[in-house]
Design an enzyme around this catalytic site. Structure first.
Site, PDB file in Angstrom:
ATOM      1  N   LYS A  74     -14.824   8.272  -3.644  1.00  0.00           N
ATOM      2  CA  LYS A  74     -16.083   8.530  -2.925  1.00  0.00           C
ATOM      3  C   LYS A  74     -16.644   9.901  -3.299  1.00  0.00           C
ATOM      4  O   LYS A  74     -17.839  10.048  -3.554  1.00  0.00           O
ATOM      5  CB  LYS A  74     -15.851   8.452  -1.408  1.00  0.00           C
ATOM      6  CG  LYS A  74     -15.455   7.055  -0.945  1.00  0.00           C
ATOM      7  CD  LYS A  74     -14.960   7.030   0.499  1.00  0.00           C
ATOM      8  CE  LYS A  74     -14.252   5.707   0.773  1.00  0.00           C
ATOM      9  NZ  LYS A  74     -13.474   5.698   2.021  1.00  0.00           N
ATOM     10  N   HIS A 128       0.801  -1.230   0.000  1.00  0.00           N
ATOM     11  CA  HIS A 128       0.000   0.000   0.000  1.00  0.00           C
ATOM     12  C   HIS A 128       0.828   1.271   0.000  1.00  0.00           C
ATOM     13  O   HIS A 128       0.260   2.362   0.114  1.00  0.00           O
ATOM     14  CB  HIS A 128      -0.928   0.046   1.217  1.00  0.00           C
ATOM     15  CG  HIS A 128      -1.993  -0.998   1.195  1.00  0.00           C
ATOM     16  ND1 HIS A 128      -3.261  -0.771   0.710  1.00  0.00           N
ATOM     17  CD2 HIS A 128      -1.971  -2.295   1.590  1.00  0.00           C
ATOM     18  CE1 HIS A 128      -3.969  -1.874   0.819  1.00  0.00           C
ATOM     19  NE2 HIS A 128      -3.217  -2.818   1.350  1.00  0.00           N
ATOM     20  N   LYS A 185       0.677  13.904   1.776  1.00  0.00           N
ATOM     21  CA  LYS A 185      -0.678  14.181   1.291  1.00  0.00           C
ATOM     22  C   LYS A 185      -0.901  15.686   1.085  1.00  0.00           C
ATOM     23  O   LYS A 185      -1.869  16.113   0.492  1.00  0.00           O
ATOM     24  CB  LYS A 185      -1.708  13.602   2.257  1.00  0.00           C
ATOM     25  CG  LYS A 185      -1.652  12.060   2.347  1.00  0.00           C
ATOM     26  CD  LYS A 185      -2.690  11.502   3.295  1.00  0.00           C
ATOM     27  CE  LYS A 185      -2.525  10.028   3.597  1.00  0.00           C
ATOM     28  NZ  LYS A 185      -3.198   9.137   2.628  1.00  0.00           N
ATOM     29  N   THR A 218      -8.668   6.506  -1.834  1.00  0.00           N
ATOM     30  CA  THR A 218      -9.999   5.941  -2.046  1.00  0.00           C
ATOM     31  C   THR A 218     -11.065   7.003  -1.813  1.00  0.00           C
ATOM     32  O   THR A 218     -12.163   6.897  -2.348  1.00  0.00           O
ATOM     33  CB  THR A 218     -10.256   4.735  -1.116  1.00  0.00           C
ATOM     34  OG1 THR A 218      -9.770   5.058   0.191  1.00  0.00           O
ATOM     35  CG2 THR A 218      -9.550   3.494  -1.618  1.00  0.00           C
ATOM     36  N   LYS A 247      -8.393  13.362   5.094  1.00  0.00           N
ATOM     37  CA  LYS A 247      -7.544  12.164   5.066  1.00  0.00           C
ATOM     38  C   LYS A 247      -6.540  12.298   6.202  1.00  0.00           C
ATOM     39  O   LYS A 247      -6.404  13.372   6.786  1.00  0.00           O
ATOM     40  CB  LYS A 247      -6.829  12.006   3.726  1.00  0.00           C
ATOM     41  CG  LYS A 247      -6.196  13.305   3.184  1.00  0.00           C
ATOM     42  CD  LYS A 247      -5.678  13.115   1.771  1.00  0.00           C
ATOM     43  CE  LYS A 247      -6.702  13.336   0.682  1.00  0.00           C
ATOM     44  NZ  LYS A 247      -6.859  12.262  -0.275  1.00  0.00           N
ATOM     45  N   ARG A 248      -5.847  11.226   6.517  1.00  0.00           N
ATOM     46  CA  ARG A 248      -4.806  11.273   7.535  1.00  0.00           C
ATOM     47  C   ARG A 248      -3.915  12.472   7.293  1.00  0.00           C
ATOM     48  O   ARG A 248      -3.623  12.793   6.144  1.00  0.00           O
ATOM     49  CB  ARG A 248      -3.906  10.029   7.395  1.00  0.00           C
ATOM     50  CG  ARG A 248      -4.310   8.876   8.201  1.00  0.00           C
ATOM     51  CD  ARG A 248      -3.329   7.732   8.144  1.00  0.00           C
ATOM     52  NE  ARG A 248      -2.738   7.423   6.874  1.00  0.00           N
ATOM     53  CZ  ARG A 248      -1.428   7.489   6.612  1.00  0.00           C
ATOM     54  NH1 ARG A 248      -0.582   7.878   7.551  1.00  0.00           N
ATOM     55  NH2 ARG A 248      -0.958   7.133   5.438  1.00  0.00           N
TER      56      ARG A 248
HETATM   57  C1  GFP Z   1      -2.980   3.624   2.167  1.00  0.00           C
HETATM   58  C2  GFP Z   1      -2.404   4.319   0.969  1.00  0.00           C
HETATM   59  C3  GFP Z   1      -3.522   4.867   0.097  1.00  0.00           C
HETATM   60  C4  GFP Z   1      -4.414   3.721  -0.313  1.00  0.00           C
HETATM   61  C5  GFP Z   1      -4.869   2.954   0.902  1.00  0.00           C
HETATM   62  C6  GFP Z   1      -5.632   1.702   0.532  1.00  0.00           C
HETATM   63  O1  GFP Z   1      -3.869   4.454   2.855  1.00  0.00           O
HETATM   64  O2  GFP Z   1      -3.022   5.512  -1.025  1.00  0.00           O
HETATM   65  O3  GFP Z   1      -5.529   4.195  -1.010  1.00  0.00           O
HETATM   66  O4  GFP Z   1      -3.767   2.542   1.699  1.00  0.00           O
HETATM   67  O5  GFP Z   1      -4.890   0.942  -0.382  1.00  0.00           O
HETATM   68  F1  GFP Z   1      -1.563   5.324   1.360  1.00  0.00           F
HETATM   69  P1  GFP Z   1      -3.648   5.537   3.994  1.00  0.00           P
HETATM   70  O6  GFP Z   1      -3.362   4.750   5.229  1.00  0.00           O
HETATM   71  O7  GFP Z   1      -2.592   6.433   3.559  1.00  0.00           O
HETATM   72  O8  GFP Z   1      -4.941   6.285   4.135  1.00  0.00           O
END
Ligand code: GFP
Ligand code: GFP
Length: 836
Positions: free
Chosen positions: A683, A373, A574, A679, A568-569
């Site tokens: 949405k 990921h 980001k 993701t 987002k986090r």
């Molecule tokens: C991580 C990645 C994202 C990805 C998600 C699911 O998520 O780009 O969409 O995994 O695969 F960084 P975060 O923990 O960063 O939100």
């Protein structure tokens, strides 16, 4: 033939077995029963919380009946099963989702109405199950929903944390404060404790090789703790299929030490019991201390060992030879967190099942699948060898052996290439040596995938390049992430869902499970009446958000403005930083204007919501800046009608469900090459919000689906980033030269426009020096993109068309599509029909 009834009088059993309660009288009876008996309350003393609990328990009864039938069918049919191992499952609330999937929403509202309660209010009583951090955990939750909806025999395995992700509070100075999230405090109606499902898990002790000509060893001594199962039912949408999410809780093996207690040593009496329970007490213990690091590895092993023991027991029930394990079991590793499952399966096979090493390795590498990921180096897990030696001595031996055979094979293919061996070794040299978990996950798996096209390419060309050269490219592929349209359209945006059903002229039961059908609505972008309805729904969703902010924070929002959202986090990659600096730039521009000029400006409200990891100082500083900028902007009489800014505290799944349908534009602006997929971008688009983003992750594929004219892209591209970064370090240019506009923004922050500028210096310096995330390099291009968004918004009709086109081309991003790719191309899984 007909199976023999297992026990007692068949007639007595069958007459007394409950059926699903699906009509209003039956539902009401069941709710009232739970009020009386499960809660020991009555109509006289029932509040919303009690009514929610009774309603939830009654829904759970239905889920259990479906779950029983599903599990029995799996046991009978012996299909191949897949197990999704994830340290995070960010489930959010369950009641509304269960009602949707059971198709009982109407009946429940009617019933609760009769009983004197409003369903909407009851839904608000539920606490989010926040057993996760961000995208990775929410993806796992979407995949469970889709697996059950696609009738696939998939179970999730995770941990039952006593405290979920911390609750975020914002101090008057704008600091993030963390409070525990006691989500189990009011009891959790959605889980079933399974006292009959327990396993012992060992830590520490010693491992002695038998040296009897077999690879076997005996691991003994140390500490043993008990893993206790809790089952969470996962209903499929409009199907009986109801899967399981099994979460483990840690318990002391012997419990209370009565001898110590009687001898007056209370601390000692509870000590071992506390250390066992600590394993599942929190999600992601702070790993800045040795204690925290050890606890994390303990969690990972505890969970993988219990889960594998459970799978092996279930597999043995069907009586096949162990060599057929991979024909019945596929295990998906959600990132590297569950990688200990690989040496653990080897240990079980070699030490307990007496399987020869090569056969064991073959079984193992045919069972596991690994999803990566992130390619960010700091996020790739490594464990110090001494820690592994201490905590899991037998696993360290196994990892060494895996590494030895692996490097022998590499040496054979690339003779004499010592550098390659060092690069590919599972053990990284250094003080201390470290175990590279991503490499172990890669070589122990049958297939490896990234989560969007670009990211899967980057996995192959960067972090796992050597492995592609060694094993061949065939093992590496892509499954672009997806989201469940049930929660992320029907539940969070019921009016839009209803408009879609009406316009498609099919019930949502059909299109919610075939999201490509939305394409049929594209021509309606040209229909003025449809556009009007579409726009009115967006407006009501904005008002709903404004209402939420008014009731929770007491703030008044201008709903005639464009709503611009980034949620987002909080992480530097980001780039919430770029967004807030852009907001300041907009503010300065407004201040430069005359009152007359300002009147022509398109009003905008910018929303942020984000949690920062408790130990991530710069991220917390960015939150502080956002909060303090908001304070100044929202109080400035000259500009507040044109620009408002809100940081909504305690970001959660439930908050996202209110924010996403209300957005006109959302920002996904990571430095190119850093966001694996994203993701929330999917949405927002599914809810008719337009996308402003970099050419990164799944943004690219979203752009392909909706067409470049309907999205706003900016910034350096992935192949250029490395060179820019290099220049930023070795040939730095001052911010003033790269972007005078940004230089001005940084200087007003320094000079204290938003409170003591000195506080923000460490953050500002990350841009002035090194600028790893290319803030200055991308700034002007970003401001230009924001301008393009403003211009586009002026043409309201065209904007609505873009919104419609965006939502209607999101078919690809249903998690149903993604999960079917895993089922077909990875796990080799067939759907299982559950008879009524
Ligand atoms: C991580 C990645 C994202 C990805 C998600 C699911 O998520 O780009 O969409 O995994 O695969 F960084 P975060 O923990 O960063 O939100
Ligand atoms: C599962 C469920 C049990 C259920 C059986 C049905 O057991 O409650 O009775 O399926 O066959 F957990 P295992 O698959 O875990 O054995």
């Amino acid at each position: 033939g007909k199976e023999k009834w297992p026990r007692g009088d068949e007639k007595t059993w069958k007459e007394n077995m409950r059926a699903l309660e699906t009509d209003v009288p039956g539902i009401s009876r069941n709710i009232v029963n739970h009020v009386q008996t499960s809660l020991a309350r009555q109509a006289y003393n029932l509040d919303d919380l009690g009514a929610y609990q009774a309603a939830a328990l009654s829904v759970r009864d239905n889920l259990i009946l479906n779950w029983n039938d599903t599990q029995l069918q799996y046991t009978r049919k012996e299909p191949k099963r897949a197990y999704y191992l994830s340290l995070e499952f960010l489930m959010g609330r369950a009641l509304d989702n269960a009602l949707l999937n059971l198709d009982l929403k109407k009946q429940y509202s009617e019933s609760t109405d009769k009983l004197g309660f409003n369903m909407e209010d009851l839904l608000e009583q539920e606490r989010d199950a926040a057993l996760g951090n961000g995208g990775l955990g929410r993806l796992a939750a979407c995949y469970l929903d889709s697996s059950a909806s696609m009738e696939l025999p998939v179970w999730g395995y995770g941990l039952r944390y006593k405290y979920g992700i911390f609750q975020q509070l914002i101090s008057p100075e704008g600091q993030q404060l963390e409070a525990p999230d006691p989500w189990l405090e009011n009891q959790n109606p959605w889980e079933l404790p399974r006292l009959d499902v327990q396993y012992d898990v060992r830590f520490y002790g010693s491992a002695d090789r038998l040296n009897d000509g077999t690879p076997r060893a005996v691991w003994s001594g140390g500490q043993e703790v008990v893993a206790q199962a809790y089952d969470v039912m996962i209903p499929g949408c409009f199907t009986k299929s109801t899967n399981n999410l099994r979460l483990w809780e840690s318990k002391p093996k012997r419990g209370f030490d009565l001898n110590s207690f009687n001898a007056g040593d209370y601390e000692r009496a509870v000590e071992s019991s506390n250390s066992a329970s600590a394993i599942t007490s929190v999600l992601y213990p702070n790993d800045h201390t040795t204690f925290g690091k050890e606890l994390r590895l303990k969690q990972q092993y505890f969970w993988t060992a219990a889960s594998l023991a459970d799978m092996i027991r279930r597999f043995k029930n069907i009586g096949k030879p162990i060599t057929q394990f991979p024909e019945y079991v596929a295990i998906q590793l959600n990132d590297t967190h569950p990688t200990m499952a690989i040496p653990e399966l080897m240990r079980i096979l070699v030490d307990e099942e007496d399987v020869p090493w090569d056969t064991a390795w073959q079984i193992t590498t045919n069972t596991f699948f690994y999803t990566n990921h992130t390619v960010l180096p700091e996020a790739l897990e490594k464990w110090p060898v001494p820690l592994m030696q201490h905590l899991l001595p037998r696993h360290l031996q196994i990892i060494y052996d895996i590494n030895m055979y692996f490097l022998q094979a590499v040496e054979k293919k690339f003779p004499g290439d010592r550098e390659r061996l060092a690069r590919m070794s599972l053990i990284e040299e250094g003080f201390p040596q470290q175990i590279r978990m991503a490499f172990l996950a890669c070589i122990g798996s049958r297939k490896v995938n990234g989560v969007a096209e670009l990211h899967s390419e980057l996995v192959k060309t960067t972090i796992l390049k050597d492995f592609v050269e060694f094993e061949g490219a065939g093992k590496f592929s892509n499954v672009t992430n997806g989201i469940t349209p049930r929660r992320w359209l029907d539940q969070c945006n019921p009016e839009l869902s209803a408009l879609i059903s009406k316009s498609l002229n099919v019930p949502k039961q059909v299109w919610l499970k075939d999201l490509f059908m939305l394409k049929k609505l594209l021509p309606l972008a040209e229909d003025a009446a449809f556009r009007k309805e579409w726009a009115e729904i967006k407006q009501r969703n904005k008002e709903r958000l404004a209402h939420h902010v008014r009731t929770t924070l007491g703030l008044e929002i201008n709903t005639n403005a464009m709503f611009d959202v980034q949620i987002k986090r909080l992480h530097e990659y980001k780039r919430q930083s770029l967004n807030i600096l852009g907001v300041i730039h907009r503010y300065l521009t407004l201040k430069d204007m005359s009152a007359e000029e300002r009147k022509k400006v398109n009003p905008r409200v910018v929303f942020f919501a984000a949690k920062a990891a408790p130990g991530y100082w710069i991220a917390k500083l960015i939150i502080r800046l956002i909060v303090n900028v908001a304070r100044i902007l929202n109080a400035d009489p000259e500009t507040k009608d044109y620009l408002q800014l809100y940081f909504l505290p305690d970001y959660s799944v439930s908050l996202a469900e209110v924010l996403i349908p209300a957005s006109d534009i959302s920002q996904h602006i990571s430095t190119a090459g850093t966001e694996a997929s994203g993701t929330s971008n999917m949405k927002f688009c599914l809810n008719g919000g337009l996308l402003l983003g970099t050419v990164d992750g799944a943004n690219i594929e979203i752009g392909e689906e909706v067409g470049e004219s309907n999205v706003f892209f900016f910034g350096y591209l992935t192949p250029e980033v490395e060179q820019v970064r290099y220049n930023n370090i070795y040939h730095p240019r001052p911010v003033e030269e790269k972007s005078p506009a940004l230089a001005r923004v940084l200087s007003v922050v320094s000079q204290g426009m938003f409170g003591d500028g000195g506080i923000y210096e460490p953050f500002l310096n990350t841009i002035r020096q090194g600028d790893y995330y290319l803030i200055a390099d991308d700034f002007d291009s970003y401001i230009n993109a924001l301008k393009m968004v403003d211009d586009a918004y002026l043409d309201k009709e065209e904007w609505i068309k873009k919104s419609i086109r965006t939502a209607c081309t999101m078919g690809k991003f249903s998690s149903d599509r993604a999960i079917m790719e895993y089922a077909e191309s990875y796990w080799n899984l067939e759907p299982v029909k559950i008879p009524a």
